[in-house]
Every structure is written in structure tokens, then in C-alpha cells.
Design a protein around this motif. Structure first.
Motif, PDB file in Angstrom:
ATOM      1  N   VAL A  28      91.434   1.005  43.628  1.00  0.00           N
ATOM      2  CA  VAL A  28      91.785  -0.359  43.220  1.00  0.00           C
ATOM      3  C   VAL A  28      90.896  -0.816  42.064  1.00  0.00           C
ATOM      4  N   ASN A  29      89.606  -0.572  42.171  1.00  0.00           N
ATOM      5  CA  ASN A  29      88.697  -0.962  41.090  1.00  0.00           C
ATOM      6  C   ASN A  29      89.069  -0.268  39.780  1.00  0.00           C
ATOM      7  N   PHE A  30      89.430   1.002  39.879  1.00  0.00           N
ATOM      8  CA  PHE A  30      89.796   1.745  38.670  1.00  0.00           C
ATOM      9  C   PHE A  30      91.034   1.138  38.016  1.00  0.00           C
ATOM     10  N   ARG A  31      92.018   0.797  38.825  1.00  0.00           N
ATOM     11  CA  ARG A  31      93.249   0.247  38.258  1.00  0.00           C
ATOM     12  C   ARG A  31      93.066  -1.175  37.754  1.00  0.00           C
ATOM     13  N   GLN A  32      92.013  -1.828  38.204  1.00  0.00           N
ATOM     14  CA  GLN A  32      91.671  -3.141  37.653  1.00  0.00           C
ATOM     15  C   GLN A  32      90.822  -3.028  36.398  1.00  0.00           C
ATOM     16  N   GLY A  33      90.510  -1.809  35.998  1.00  0.00           N
ATOM     17  CA  GLY A  33      89.750  -1.594  34.768  1.00  0.00           C
ATOM     18  C   GLY A  33      88.258  -1.447  34.949  1.00  0.00           C
ATOM     19  N   ASP A  34      87.773  -1.474  36.196  1.00  0.00           N
ATOM     20  CA  ASP A  34      86.337  -1.344  36.458  1.00  0.00           C
ATOM     21  C   ASP A  34      86.038   0.102  36.833  1.00  0.00           C
ATOM     22  N   SER A  35      86.016   0.979  35.846  1.00  0.00           N
ATOM     23  CA  SER A  35      85.843   2.403  36.119  1.00  0.00           C
ATOM     24  C   SER A  35      84.433   2.742  36.605  1.00  0.00           C
ATOM     25  N   ALA A  36      83.445   1.957  36.199  1.00  0.00           N
ATOM     26  CA  ALA A  36      82.063   2.238  36.629  1.00  0.00           C
ATOM     27  C   ALA A  36      81.927   2.034  38.139  1.00  0.00           C
ATOM     28  N   LEU A  38      81.812   4.092  43.819  1.00  0.00           N
ATOM     29  CA  LEU A  38      82.370   4.094  45.170  1.00  0.00           C
ATOM     30  C   LEU A  38      82.830   5.490  45.570  1.00  0.00           C
ATOM     31  N   LEU A  39      83.486   6.176  44.648  1.00  0.00           N
ATOM     32  CA  LEU A  39      83.986   7.510  44.966  1.00  0.00           C
ATOM     33  C   LEU A  39      82.840   8.500  45.119  1.00  0.00           C
ATOM     34  N   GLU A  40      81.843   8.387  44.286  1.00  0.00           N
ATOM     35  CA  GLU A  40      80.689   9.272  44.419  1.00  0.00           C
ATOM     36  C   GLU A  40      79.952   9.012  45.737  1.00  0.00           C
ATOM     37  N   GLN A  41      79.940   7.747  46.174  1.00  0.00           N
ATOM     38  CA  GLN A  41      79.331   7.426  47.468  1.00  0.00           C
ATOM     39  C   GLN A  41      80.088   8.128  48.594  1.00  0.00           C
ATOM     40  N   ALA A  42      81.420   8.100  48.510  1.00  0.00           N
ATOM     41  CA  ALA A  42      82.226   8.794  49.522  1.00  0.00           C
ATOM     42  C   ALA A  42      81.963  10.295  49.490  1.00  0.00           C
ATOM     43  N   LEU A 100      90.116  10.943  38.606  1.00  0.00           N
ATOM     44  CA  LEU A 100      89.496   9.735  38.051  1.00  0.00           C
ATOM     45  C   LEU A 100      88.784  10.050  36.735  1.00  0.00           C
ATOM     46  N   TYR A 101      88.032  11.146  36.708  1.00  0.00           N
ATOM     47  CA  TYR A 101      87.306  11.503  35.483  1.00  0.00           C
ATOM     48  C   TYR A 101      88.262  11.834  34.334  1.00  0.00           C
ATOM     49  N   LEU A 102      89.430  12.391  34.688  1.00  0.00           N
ATOM     50  CA  LEU A 102      90.430  12.695  33.666  1.00  0.00           C
ATOM     51  C   LEU A 102      91.012  11.442  33.031  1.00  0.00           C
ATOM     52  N   GLN A 103      91.088  10.366  33.818  1.00  0.00           N
ATOM     53  CA  GLN A 103      91.726   9.145  33.345  1.00  0.00           C
ATOM     54  C   GLN A 103      90.733   8.104  32.847  1.00  0.00           C
ATOM     55  N   SER A 104      89.442   8.377  32.993  1.00  0.00           N
ATOM     56  CA  SER A 104      88.422   7.423  32.550  1.00  0.00           C
ATOM     57  C   SER A 104      88.417   7.305  31.026  1.00  0.00           C
TER      58      SER A 104
END
Length: 400
Positions: free
Chosen positions: A236-244, A249-253, A276-280
């Protein structure tokens, strides 16, 4: 005894479970046209053909025989205590011949069969069983089962791209979980599914609110549900534009989930991180490759044909982003497109890449037209977030 069309269905299931194309299974001694007619039920196999195919598939020829049908209770006991498809086929046959079976037994049988279809990536077949599972849960009137059936149905429909129906089922599952104060596991699973559906529908503010609720719900827990909650929040954060924040969050998981707890989820998280890294922006291609290599180590142990397709698809995207267009095209063409078991989103994104390659290969008019058609199709099916990605890609793609 081998019966048509059961033989053809069984043959195709076994081939696809092993990730084989028709050409690969047919080998040098059989034409793909003949194999196709066998699978469709148009040709009766001879004993020699059955022996040949059994050898190619490394199975006993008896697996092609029509399963005998016992009571649902007996078939269910066999299916839950043995691996393999034969017991599941017997269970499905017993269930079909026993429409008035006790709903508790029917529930268990439908759940088991739907899960088997999900693991094979046969989502259309799974959705039919889950619809019946929802109806059976109404007969039983147990909130836990009503919630679980709708949660699974919403997840399956999202994978198929049927967002309106997925949204309805996800909302109903969450309502049941909250109204009946169900367990953290049931409530979390319902929320997890609703977040993913809302994100696909472009309802990002709702998805963000429910993702925050989900992360708070599992804050004191460890394990798979927490890892999936962090993954959902990252999406959700990624799709809202907050890739950092999404990356954190994903690295925490990734850090928290021990591979010994759930190796399949451990692998899937790494595939998600690679995506995610491909689309960042900017692309983080070295990190993408690292996560794919990690996932590859588990793929041979627990990966299904669906996971193998997901891995190859990400390799295609990586080659494209690295400017290795010939490699991207070659890897794309390795995928048997009419046998893909990817999610709706992943299939559409693969189509996007194919059309971007067409443009680079000098077929700009065709590529641009098909990108427009993809965007319009995504909009019509309420996949708003995906449609926006396609329009954005189209605007940013050089046309000559």
C-alpha cells in the motif's frame, strides 16, 4: 479402466503440474497434435500410448484409470492422510455423487479441494468450489467458517482480477470477524485480503487505514501473519508513492521471518522484494537480482510450477530494465502463455512488457494499440491501480 474425457483431463493436469509444454511431453515419438487430441478427449489412448506417457511423466499407468467412488467420509479420510492427486480425485467424485452429504463433511471436502486447486494455480476451478464453500458455511451458521470461506473467495477473485466481487467478499469477511470478535488469525486473514483487494481497486486511503489496523492487530505476534501484514502494508505504501517506507516494511518482514517457519512464504517475500526493487524509482537492479538469487535457492525445494513462472517473469522484467532486450524477449518466449498460472496483475504486467518490446523491435503501432487495450480492459474490470500504471507506462514509452 481408462475413460474419456477423464483420461484427457488427468493427462493435462499431470503435465501442467510438472510445468511441461505439450511439445516437451510428446517428445520425439509423438506429435503435439495427437497429444492435444488426447487431452481434449477427442482420441482414445492405446495401451502403448498410456505406457509411453506414464514413462514420460514418471508415474504408474494406473493413475489414468477412473477412480472408484466411496462415501464422502471415506474419501475425505483418504485424502487428508495421503499425498497425491488420486485421493483428491476420488474425493471430488464422491462429493459430486453425494449432493445431500452432511454439510460439515462437505465443508471439509470443499476446503481441501479448493486448496489443491490453489496450489496448482487453477484459480477458476478454485473459485467455483469456494462459492459452494460460502453457501455451505451459511448452512452451518458458524461465523468462523463463514469468515474463512469469504476470505479465501476474496483472495481467489482478486487473483483472477474480479475486483468488484472480491471487494464484496472481503468486506463481508471483515464484518463477520469484527461482529463476532473472531480470533486474531481469522480477523488478520480477512483484513489482509481486504487490503490487497482495496489496493487493486485504487482505494488506497481505505487500504492504508486497514493496513494500519492489521499491523497494529499483529504487533505482539511473530510468524507468518505478521510477515504478511508487513508485506501488505509495504504494498500500500509503495502504491501511494512512499517507496522508502515500503522498502523498510518489506525488509522488516524479510528479516523477521525465519525460513524454518515457512519456507514458501520466505521465498515469496523475496520475490515480492525483487518486484518492488524493479518498480522503484530509481530502479534498484542489484538488490532485485540479489533477492531473486535468494528465492532461487528455495525454489527447487518448495517451489510449484506457479512459483517457477513468477520467477521467470521477474527475470524477464529484470533483463528488460537492464537493457538486455534480446534476453528479455528470449525469456518471455520461454513462458507458455496459454498455460500461465500467474495472478491477473502479473499477467497484465507481462503483457505490458511484451508490448514495450514490440515498440523497441519496430512494431510501435501494434505495441501502442495493445497497451491502450490493456489499460481499457483493466479499467473495465475495476483494476484502477493497474490501469493507471499502464497509462503511465504508455505516456513514458518512446513511440519511435
Amino acid at each position: 479402466m481408462v475413460e474419456l474425457p477423464a483420461f484427457g483431463r488427468r493427462l493435462k493436469e499431470l503435465r501442467m503440474e510438472r510445468g511441461l509444454s505439450q511439445a516437451a511431453l510428446a517428445g520425439d515419438d509423438m506429435s503435439t497434435g495427437y497429444l492435444s487430441r488426447l487431452e481434449s478427449g477427442a482420441r482414445q489412448p492405446t495401451a502403448r500410448v498410456i505406457a509411453y506417457l506414464a514413462e514420460r511423466l514418471q508415474v504408474d499407468p494406473c493413475v489414468f484409470e477412473e477412480p472408484g467412488v466411496g462415501s464422502v467420509a471415506e474419501a475425505l479420510a483418504l485424502a487428508t492422510s495421503a499425498d497425491g492427486d488420486e485421493a483428491l480425485q476420488k474425493l471430488a467424485a464422491a462429493l459430486e455423487l453425494s449432493p445431500a452429504v452432511d454439510p460439515t463433511l462437505r465443508w471439509q471436502a470443499l476446503w481441501l479441494l479448493a486448496d489443491a486447486h490453489a496450489r496448482r494455480g487453477a484459480r477458476q476451478e478454485e473459485s467455483v468450489l469456494l462459492e459452494e464453500l460460502v453457501r455451505t458455511s451459511e448452512e452451518l451458521m458458524l461465523p468462523e467458517l463463514q469468515c474463512r470461506a469469504r476470505t479465501q473467495l476474496a483472495r481467489c477473485l482478486r487473483t483472477l482480477g474480479d475486483i468488484p466481487r472480491a471487494l464484496k467478499a472481503g468486506q463481508e469477511a471483515c464484518r463477520l470477524a469484527y461482529d463476532h470478535k473472531l480470533s486474531v488469525q481469522d480477523t488478520g486473514a480477512a483484513l489482509l485480503t481486504l487490503v490487497s483487494v482495496e489496493a487493486e481497486a485504487g482505494r488506497l486511503s481505505d487500504a492504508r487505514a486497514h493496513a494500519d489496523d492489521l499491523v497494529e492487530l499483529v504487533a505482539e505476534r511473530n510468524g507468518t501473519l505478521r510477515a504478511e501484514a508487513l508485506w501488505a502494508a509495504a504494498t500500500v505504501n509503495f502504491r501511494q508513492g512512499d517507496s522508502a517506507t515500503a522498502r523498510d516494511l518489506l525488509e522488516q518482514a524479510l528479516t523477521e521471518l525465519d525460513s524454518r517457519l515457512d519456507l514458501v512464504l520466505w521465498m515469496r517475500l523475496r520475490l515480492a522484494a525483487a518486484s518492488l526493487y524493479l518498480q522503484s524509482s530509481p530502479r534498484q537492479l542489484d538488490e532485485c537480482r540479489r533477492r531473486l538469487d535468494e528465492a532461487e535457492s528455495a525454489l527447487s525445494l518448495v517451489g510449484t510450477p506457479v512459483h517457477q513462472q513468477e520467477m521467470l517473469t521477474l527475470r524477464v522484467h529484470l533483463a528488460f530494465e537492464e537493457g538486455r532486450y534480446a534476453d528479455a524477449r528470449a525469456a518471455h518466449d520461454e513462458l507458455v502463455l496459454d498455460e500461465l498460472r500467474l495472478t491477473y496483475r502479473d499477467r497484465i504486467r507481462l503483457d505490458m512488457l511484451h508490448n514495450r518490446l514490440l515498440i523497441l523491435e519496430g512494431q510501435a503501432q501494434q505495441g501502442v494499440q495493445q497497451l491502450r487495450e490493456l489499460a481499457e480492459r483493466a479499467q473495465q474490470t475495476s483494476n484502477i491501480d493497474l490501469a493507471a500504471e499502464i497509462w503511465r507506462t504508455l505516456a513514458e514509452t518512446p513511440k519511435d
